[in-house]
Design a protein around this motif. Structure first.
Motif, mmCIF file in Angstrom:
data_model
loop_
_atom_site.group_PDB
_atom_site.id
_atom_site.type_symbol
_atom_site.label_atom_id
_atom_site.label_comp_id
_atom_site.label_asym_id
_atom_site.label_seq_id
_atom_site.Cartn_x
_atom_site.Cartn_y
_atom_site.Cartn_z
ATOM 1 N N HIS A 68 9.968 30.440 22.112
ATOM 2 C CA HIS A 68 8.791 29.707 22.584
ATOM 3 C C HIS A 68 8.958 29.224 24.013
ATOM 4 C CE1 HIS A 68 6.961 29.961 18.765
ATOM 5 N NE2 HIS A 68 7.790 29.132 18.149
ATOM 6 N N TYR A 69 10.175 28.821 24.316
ATOM 7 C CA TYR A 69 10.423 28.328 25.680
ATOM 8 C C TYR A 69 10.215 29.466 26.679
ATOM 9 C CZ TYR A 69 12.178 24.033 23.681
ATOM 10 O OH TYR A 69 12.266 22.847 23.024
ATOM 11 N N ASN A 70 10.759 30.642 26.336
ATOM 12 C CA ASN A 70 10.586 31.780 27.238
ATOM 13 C C ASN A 70 9.112 32.125 27.394
ATOM 14 O OD1 ASN A 70 13.323 32.024 27.670
ATOM 15 N ND2 ASN A 70 13.615 33.342 25.868
ATOM 16 N N ALA A 71 8.394 32.065 26.258
ATOM 17 C CA ALA A 71 6.972 32.401 26.324
ATOM 18 C C ALA A 71 6.217 31.416 27.214
ATOM 19 C CB ALA A 71 6.374 32.404 24.920
ATOM 20 N N VAL A 72 6.523 30.114 27.038
ATOM 21 C CA VAL A 72 5.831 29.112 27.856
ATOM 22 C C VAL A 72 6.173 29.313 29.326
ATOM 23 C CG1 VAL A 72 5.671 26.661 28.403
ATOM 24 C CG2 VAL A 72 5.669 27.392 26.030
ATOM 25 N N LEU A 73 7.471 29.463 29.592
ATOM 26 C CA LEU A 73 7.903 29.562 30.987
ATOM 27 C C LEU A 73 7.378 30.831 31.659
ATOM 28 C CD1 LEU A 73 11.550 28.222 30.681
ATOM 29 C CD2 LEU A 73 9.618 27.129 31.838
ATOM 30 N N ALA A 74 7.086 31.844 30.846
ATOM 31 C CA ALA A 74 6.582 33.092 31.425
ATOM 32 C C ALA A 74 5.071 33.081 31.567
ATOM 33 C CB ALA A 74 7.005 34.271 30.551
ATOM 34 N N SER A 75 4.400 32.071 30.957
ATOM 35 C CA SER A 75 2.933 32.108 30.983
ATOM 36 C C SER A 75 2.393 31.620 32.315
ATOM 37 C CB SER A 75 2.362 31.253 29.844
ATOM 38 O OG SER A 75 2.541 29.889 30.135
ATOM 39 N N ARG A 76 1.279 32.243 32.701
ATOM 40 C CA ARG A 76 0.650 31.883 33.965
ATOM 41 C C ARG A 76 0.155 30.441 33.918
ATOM 42 N NH1 ARG A 76 -3.528 33.218 37.770
ATOM 43 N NH2 ARG A 76 -5.239 32.923 36.327
ATOM 44 N N ILE A 80 1.208 27.672 36.683
ATOM 45 C CA ILE A 80 0.215 26.988 37.527
ATOM 46 C C ILE A 80 0.294 25.487 37.297
ATOM 47 C CG2 ILE A 80 -2.268 26.621 37.837
ATOM 48 C CD1 ILE A 80 -2.612 29.617 37.528
ATOM 49 N N ALA A 81 0.420 25.101 36.018
ATOM 50 C CA ALA A 81 0.502 23.675 35.688
ATOM 51 C C ALA A 81 1.711 23.036 36.364
ATOM 52 C CB ALA A 81 0.589 23.490 34.175
ATOM 53 N N PHE A 82 2.822 23.740 36.351
ATOM 54 C CA PHE A 82 4.031 23.178 36.947
ATOM 55 C C PHE A 82 3.894 23.050 38.464
ATOM 56 C CE2 PHE A 82 8.429 23.381 38.503
ATOM 57 C CZ PHE A 82 8.962 22.327 37.791
ATOM 58 N N ASP A 83 3.379 24.099 39.099
ATOM 59 C CA ASP A 83 3.156 24.018 40.552
ATOM 60 C C ASP A 83 2.202 22.880 40.892
ATOM 61 O OD1 ASP A 83 4.815 26.108 40.884
ATOM 62 O OD2 ASP A 83 3.260 27.617 41.204
ATOM 63 N N ASN A 84 1.131 22.776 40.083
ATOM 64 C CA ASN A 84 0.178 21.694 40.299
ATOM 65 C C ASN A 84 0.846 20.338 40.168
ATOM 66 O OD1 ASN A 84 -2.052 23.175 40.873
ATOM 67 N ND2 ASN A 84 -2.808 23.225 38.770
ATOM 68 N N LEU A 85 1.715 20.232 39.174
ATOM 69 C CA LEU A 85 2.393 18.955 38.954
ATOM 70 C C LEU A 85 3.247 18.597 40.168
ATOM 71 C CD1 LEU A 85 3.112 16.572 37.153
ATOM 72 C CD2 LEU A 85 4.936 17.946 36.164
ATOM 73 N N LEU A 86 3.955 19.586 40.707
ATOM 74 C CA LEU A 86 4.783 19.316 41.887
ATOM 75 C C LEU A 86 3.920 18.824 43.047
ATOM 76 C CD1 LEU A 86 7.383 22.251 42.035
ATOM 77 C CD2 LEU A 86 7.705 19.905 41.238
ATOM 78 N N LEU A 87 2.817 19.530 43.270
ATOM 79 C CA LEU A 87 1.943 19.162 44.385
ATOM 80 C C LEU A 87 1.274 17.813 44.122
ATOM 81 C CD1 LEU A 87 0.455 19.997 47.023
ATOM 82 C CD2 LEU A 87 -1.324 20.932 45.553
ATOM 83 N N GLY A 272 -3.749 26.704 18.412
ATOM 84 C CA GLY A 272 -3.013 26.676 17.156
ATOM 85 C C GLY A 272 -1.651 27.331 17.231
ATOM 86 N N LEU A 273 -0.946 27.109 18.335
ATOM 87 C CA LEU A 273 0.416 27.628 18.457
ATOM 88 C C LEU A 273 1.369 26.444 18.494
ATOM 89 C CD1 LEU A 273 -0.311 30.327 21.188
ATOM 90 C CD2 LEU A 273 0.181 30.743 18.776
ATOM 91 N N LEU A 274 1.645 25.896 17.314
ATOM 92 C CA LEU A 274 2.394 24.638 17.258
ATOM 93 C C LEU A 274 3.776 24.763 17.898
ATOM 94 C CD1 LEU A 274 1.552 23.043 13.815
ATOM 95 C CD2 LEU A 274 0.416 22.853 16.020
ATOM 96 N N GLY A 275 4.495 25.829 17.540
ATOM 97 C CA GLY A 275 5.850 25.993 18.064
ATOM 98 C C GLY A 275 5.844 26.054 19.580
ATOM 99 N N ARG A 276 4.942 26.834 20.126
ATOM 100 C CA ARG A 276 4.893 26.979 21.576
ATOM 101 C C ARG A 276 4.447 25.673 22.237
ATOM 102 N NH1 ARG A 276 2.094 32.231 24.226
ATOM 103 N NH2 ARG A 276 3.210 33.283 22.539
#
Lengths: 309, 285
Positions: A68-76, A80-87, A272-276
């Motif tokens: 799940h971590y890999n899937a999240v980290l690979a998702s666009r 985008i959310a992470f870049d936005n958070l930094l900015l 509905g992707l609880l694990g992710r």
């Protein structure tokens, strides 16, 4: 949990009534404290556990490792959310710090109507992000708000359409967040300024220091601890920002103003992707820890130094 | 530097702070004015403008006639929901926090500092880490989509703040006072009622104001754990703005926003000093 209640300390207190007689006391002390502490720990562990299971619509046991971590980290979406958070995080913290400090310094000049002004700068904090987000979405809406007003005045080429501009939309969240919470920075800075040693100020005045020199050399250096506290609290706020974005842009246009908290919500309750979703929540926690742990270490060092002095 | 005469530089300071203050007030003024303008008037001009004809009816519509989703009862039921969640949760979390704060700071027991540390962690932990477990717990206890469920959540989560506030206040009460009372034979509750509570009003006011604003303004739990008629007003406002996206009704929507913001704005106007104290108490410790 009940075990701990039963083994609650009965360290030798003289004239202690029987355990049964003191049961109400134990219950009132321990039940709320344990409920609070236990839910924090067990719920966090629970979410961490779910993030390693193949859970989708309902939690199921099993082990999928870091999938799940890999899937999240690979998702666009997350990136985008992470870049936005930094900015958003850095711009918002920096600007609200500057605004707050400036307002505090100006209010500290024995200004008439100081109380009223202070109340005005602080009132947004009392109102829900849902309300302020909604209001700002109107003001920043190019067809309804500031742009429309200025154009109606005759400056027809005036443009202020950040809300619908993919590249600029994140700045509308910065604007609303600064408006909402730089009053908080101001309140803390003002308290800090008021506690500056007046002898120090007088001594510097006798030495002929002008106001600017005074602030740079004498007053501002004493504000460092407050500055760091404000930075950490505002960063913490930035990391968990949800309501404001939900009301202001709802992550849009497209996913241009996506933030981690919205990704978590989307994964858990809309897709509905609880694990992710749990994995994304844990990633949020890790980002938060990256801010909080250095702060805790710094506080610890400071306290030790104070004790030794 | 600190005189009250009007020099050019002081004029500049005044000019600047007043300008910022006006900018800070604009959003509030805009909503108030729009809540008094008709929807057509706003559509024809912009969100920023003076009412040509006063449309006080917006408030009535927003309060009791407006449609959110399929029901057309205005914002009233959601305001009631928010009140029914906020008031009990504020009272419970404050009272429990006071007792626990007193126990942690003055009564002392083995492990008190540890448990206090864990409880206050709740201030920092992101809500998102607790969303799923709460969902499961609420479902298993049958409290999903009920106001009681929200009261339970806010009471337990609120303890992180209330215990912190009360504990920080109570540590300044001299331990000798408690010791003397204990020698006289007073127990845990007697000391709480007779000594601690009478000393508590200043911190209880801060805690109540803080909890009330916090819970009233909360959105994430409200929108996650309740639907439709059970939602608090913050969630209803979002649903409302989604509902009117096609046919803008900004006059009525502004009135709804004002009504929803009124309780916390009033508390801020009346007890602003205490609100700020809560803010800084949470920050500095």
């Amino acid at each position: 949990m009940t075990d701990t209640v039963a083994t609650a300390p009965r360290t030798g207190r003289s004239a202690t009534p029987s355990v049964v007689g003191r049961l109400p006391e134990y219950l009132t002390i321990w039940v709320p404290l344990l409920l609070s502490a236990a839910h924090l720990i067990s719920f966090s562990l629970w979410t961490i556990w779910i993030s390693f299971t193949p859970s989708t619509l309902v939690p199921v046991s099993g082990w999928v490792g870091l999938r799940h971590y890999n899937a999240v980290l690979a998702s666009r979406n997350w990136n985008i959310a992470f870049d936005n958070l930094l900015l958003f995080g850095s711009a918002f913290v920096l600007l609200s710090l500057v605004t707050g400090l400036m307002l505090a310094i100006l209010l500290d000049q024995r200004i008439r109507g100081e109380n009223t002004l202070r109340s005005i700068f602080l009132y947004p904090l009392a109102v829900s992000f849902v309300v302020t987000g909604t209001v700002w979405s109107w003001l920043l809406n190019p067809g309804l708000g500031i742009q429309k007003l200025v154009q109606d005045f005759g400056w027809t080429s005036f443009r202020f359409d950040w809300l619908v501009d993919r590249d600029m939309a994140i700045w509308t969240i910065v604007i609303a967040a600064i408006w909402q919470s730089s009053g908080f920075a101001m309140a803390l800075f003002l308290a800090g300024l008021r506690s500056v040693d007046s002898d120090l100020v007088k001594a510097a005045q006798i030495d002929g220091a002008g106001p600017i020199r005074m602030y740079r050399r004498v007053i501002l250096p004493t504000l460092w601890p407050i500055t760091i506290t404000v930075i950490v609290i505002q960063l913490q706020f930035a990391i968990s920002t949800f309501d404001l974005v939900r009301a202001l842009t709802n992550g849009g246009p497209g996913i241009a103003t996506q933030l981690p908290a919205l990704v978590v919500y989307d994964l858990m309750f809309q897709r509905g992707l609880l694990g992710r979703g749990a994995a994304a929540a844990v990633l949020m926690l890790l980002i938060l820890l990256a801010v909080l742990l250095p702060y805790a270490a710094w506080r610890h060092l400071q306290r030790r130094r104070a004790n030794h002095a | 530097m600190r005189d009250r005469t009007f020099t050019p530089s002081r004029m500049l300071i005044y000019l600047f702070v007043v300008l910022v203050a006006v900018a800070w007030l604009v959003p509030l003024i805009v909503v108030i004015l729009n809540s008094l303008r008709s929807n057509e008037e706003i559509a024809q001009t912009s969100m920023i403008g003076w009412p040509l004809r006063w449309a006080f009816g917006n408030y009535l519509t927003a309060w009791s006639d407006f449609c959110v989703a399929q029901t057309c009862a205005g914002i009233r039921p959601y305001m009631l929901n928010s009140a029914l969640v906020t008031i009990p949760a504020t009272i419970f979390s404050t009272l429990l926090g006071a007792v626990a704060g007193y126990a942690v700071s003055l009564w002392r027991f083995r492990g008190d500092q540890w448990i206090y540390g864990i409880v206050t962690l709740g201030i920092f932990l992101p809500q998102q880490m607790r969303l799923l477990p709460w969902t499961i717990v609420l479902r298993d206890t049958g409290l999903m989509n009920t106001l009681t469920g929200l009261v339970v959540i806010h009471t337990i989560q609120g303890l992180s703040f209330t215990v912190l506030f009360c504990r920080n206040y109570y540590v300044s009460i001299p331990q000798e006072l408690i010791r003397a009372a204990r020698i006289d034979g007073a127990g845990f509750f007697r000391i709480f009622w007779r000594i601690i509570l009478p000393l508590s009003p200043p911190i209880l006011v801060v805690t109540v104001i803080w909890q009330f604003t916090h819970i009233w303004n909360e959105f994430l739990y409200g929108v996650t754990f309740t639907t439709g008629q059970q939602q608090p007003v913050t969630a209803a406002l979002i649903a409302l703005s989604a509902a009117v996206a096609d046919i803008p009704q900004h006059g009525v929507q502004s009135a709804a926003v004002m009504i929803a913001a009124l309780p916390t704005l009033l508390i801020y106007l009346i007890g602003g000093k205490y609100f700020v104290r809560g803010l800084t108490a949470g920050a500095v410790k």
